[in-house]
Design an enzyme around this catalytic site. Structure first.
Site, PDB file in Angstrom:
ATOM      1  N   HIS A 296      65.760 102.503  60.025  1.00 45.10           N
ATOM      2  CA  HIS A 296      65.621 101.668  61.218  1.00 45.10           C
ATOM      3  C   HIS A 296      64.804 102.410  62.271  1.00 45.10           C
ATOM      4  O   HIS A 296      63.580 102.338  62.277  1.00 45.10           O
ATOM      5  CB  HIS A 296      67.011 101.298  61.728  1.00 45.10           C
ATOM      6  CG  HIS A 296      67.045 100.210  62.755  1.00 45.10           C
ATOM      7  ND1 HIS A 296      65.924  99.536  63.186  1.00 45.10           N
ATOM      8  CD2 HIS A 296      68.089  99.671  63.462  1.00 45.10           C
ATOM      9  CE1 HIS A 296      66.270  98.632  64.088  1.00 45.10           C
ATOM     10  NE2 HIS A 296      67.564  98.710  64.291  1.00 45.10           N
TER      11      HIS A 296
ATOM     12  N   HIS B 264      57.511  95.148  55.945  1.00 48.58           N
ATOM     13  CA  HIS B 264      58.586  94.867  56.896  1.00 48.58           C
ATOM     14  C   HIS B 264      59.570  93.904  56.267  1.00 48.58           C
ATOM     15  O   HIS B 264      59.192  93.036  55.474  1.00 48.58           O
ATOM     16  CB  HIS B 264      58.004  94.270  58.191  1.00 48.58           C
ATOM     17  CG  HIS B 264      58.947  94.290  59.344  1.00 48.58           C
ATOM     18  ND1 HIS B 264      59.917  93.329  59.531  1.00 48.58           N
ATOM     19  CD2 HIS B 264      59.082  95.174  60.368  1.00 48.58           C
ATOM     20  CE1 HIS B 264      60.592  93.610  60.635  1.00 48.58           C
ATOM     21  NE2 HIS B 264      60.117  94.722  61.164  1.00 48.58           N
TER      22      HIS B 264
ATOM     23  N   ASP C 294      55.507 100.644  63.385  1.00 51.90           N
ATOM     24  CA  ASP C 294      55.791 102.076  63.297  1.00 51.90           C
ATOM     25  C   ASP C 294      54.568 102.889  62.877  1.00 51.90           C
ATOM     26  O   ASP C 294      54.515 104.095  63.133  1.00 51.90           O
ATOM     27  CB  ASP C 294      56.928 102.327  62.301  1.00 51.90           C
ATOM     28  CG  ASP C 294      58.214 101.645  62.718  1.00 51.90           C
ATOM     29  OD1 ASP C 294      58.637 101.870  63.860  1.00 51.90           O
ATOM     30  OD2 ASP C 294      58.782 100.879  61.919  1.00 51.90           O
TER      31      ASP C 294
END
Length: 496
Positions: free
Chosen positions: A299, A338, A394
């Site tokens: 996460h 994702h 990210d």
């Protein structure tokens, strides 16, 4: 509720149970069916069937990992993973990132609409006013080891914070504290707002304190006259310089990153906050639980994994070999793909532009060329495009944080601070929902042993199950003082 078929409806699901021949009509509301409706679909137990199966008690809906289970109705965030759409309260994330600010977007997420000038002035003033921490907190932070992970410190700090505010704790105030919310009691709503101001305001202060304790520096009182992210950078970096003001480009970049990370629907940490909050615990404990969930590498630690991956690749020349290793499942490709998005993460475009602005003042990160080469190679390779593995938020955010000088283990903290807003928005929505809060209590499918009778230890025989390392305790090797103590004899020592 599902029931045997009486009348058909175009807004319903017709289910035939082939075990009994019965047909059930289950209403479809907002393109969803009630999981509890399936409890009406029961059948007689088969001969010799395990009683634990509960066949006569109705069907359960199995959904490992919540892949397609809706647990709450929400008005906050909308995501279309197939189309790459992210909206806060109906507003496209692209528009908010371009025109709004983190605190204005925080107001939007929590209260449902963009604020007027006066509303925002009050909100911003209260958040910044509540950024100061009680002086006793210094002792709390200094109790951690010098090498404690900042997320461990931050998680503990949120829980610790709740010990100061008894008016926010239903365990001390009684359940009426929560029921008054749903009735619109002004005093109770004001009490709730105060806790929201405190948590958002103090999030940056707690994070900065977690950073400075690792640096061996004194703590800094939140300044006046700076923005939310400007105050955060000031508290992290100020060493007594006169008229110290953080770089505006870095403040703006961090503000954009905070805005993009403010909420993302019912991700793991948000769900943890709601699960915890459903017991009517105080909001500080619920936020601490969310912070603990975010701590996990699946996460909040993903952007750190991207940087470690790029470092391991070394240079653009090594990208092709790395790509082939990923295809052979020998390496892991971080920052692509994702759970929700099946196309490019809409936040990644915005972050890419933000990265360019940051690099203008910090210089280009040495890993940028490797990142660009990896990005281009993956986007041209059918192996990744066929699997719909596109860059996510990210992939670029870690490069920005690294260029700004943040240590890698601080990256999850930079995720947690803005996500406090999203957690609070969903927590507040749940607290105010019609009918009040019901504690979240998922079902399970029991597949363990049936009823067994207890056997005294002396009569038990060794079984093959004890040879399974998953089903017997591991032997822990001891050394040093523990080893010597175990070899010693003394009064009270067990002879087993």
């Amino acid at each position: 509720m599902g029931r045997p078929l009486e009348t058909s409806s175009s807004e319903s699901l017709t289910v035939r149970d082939n075990r009994t021949g019965k047909t059930y009509n289950i209403p479809i509301v907002d393109n969803s069916v009630s999981a509890t409706a399936f409890k009406a679909i029961s059948a007689p137990a088969k001969p010799n069937e395990r009683e634990e199966s509960g066949t006569e008690k109705g069907l359960r809906v199995a959904d490992k990992g919540f892949l397609n289970t809706a647990v709450i109705q929400s008005e906050i965030t909308y995501i279309d993973g197939e189309a790459g759409v992210l909206r806060y309260r109906g507003y496209p994330i692209e528009q908010l990132a371009l025109h709004s600010s983190f605190l204005e977007t925080a107001y939007l997420l929590i209260y449902g609409s963009l604020p007027t000038k006066d509303q925002f002035r009050v909100f911003e003033t209260e958040v910044l006013h509540h950024s100061i921490i009680h002086a006793d907190a210094e002792e709390f932070f200094r109790s951690f080891r010098y090498d404690a992970h900042p997320m461990a410190i931050l998680t503990s700090a949120f829980a610790y914070l709740g010990s100061y505010y008894s008016e926010a704790n239903p365990s001390l105030q009684g359940r009426q504290w929560q029921t008054l919310f749903t009735k619109g009691d002004k005093a109770s709503l004001a009490n709730m707002d105060k806790q929201i101001f405190r948590l958002i305001g103090k999030a940056t202060t707690l994070a900065a304190m977690a950073y400075r304790i690792r640096q061996g520096r004194d703590f800094v009182i939140p300044p006046t006259g700076l923005s939310y992210t400007g105050s955060f950078l000031y508290q992290m970096d100020h060493l007594g310089e006169e008229n110290y003001v953080p770089n505006p480009v870095l403040c703006k970049a961090l503000d954009v990153l905070f805005l993009l990370h403010a909420d993302h629907e019912l991700n793991a940490s948000c769900t943890t906050v709601l699960q915890t909050g459903s017991s009517l615990v105080d909001p500080y404990s619920a936020i601490a639980a969310g912070c603990a969930s975010l701590y996990g590498p699946l996460h909040g630690g993903a952007n750190e994994a991207v940087i470690r991956m790029l470092i391991s690749i070394g240079s653009p020349a090594n990208v092709p070999a790395f790509i082939e290793a990923v295809k052979r499942r020998e390496k892991v490709l971080s920052g692509f793909g994702h759970r929700v998005y099946k196309t490019t993460d809409p936040r990644s475009y915005i972050i890419r532009k933000t990265a360019d602005e940051v690099f203008k003042v910090t210089g280009r990160d040495e890993l940028l060329e490797t990142a660009m080469a990896l990005h281009d190679a993956a986007m041209k390779d059918e192996y990744f495009t066929k699997r719909r593995l596109y860059p996510n938020v990210d992939f670029w955010s870690g490069l920005i944080y690294r260029a700004m000088g943040f240590p890698m283990d601080f990256f999850p903290v930079l995720f947690a601070v803005p996500r406090v807003v999203g957690w609070l928005a969903h927590w507040r929505q749940m607290m105010l929902q019609e009918g009040g809060v019901k504690i979240w209590r998922p079902r399970q499918i029991y597949v363990g042993a049936g009823k067994r009778d207890y056997v005294p230890m002396a009569e038990r025989e060794s079984s093959l199950v004890n040879s399974d390392p998953k089903k017997t305790p591991s032997t822990v090797p001891h050394s040093g003082m523990t080893k010597r103590t175990m070899l010693a004899s003394y009064r009270g020592k067990s002879k087993l």
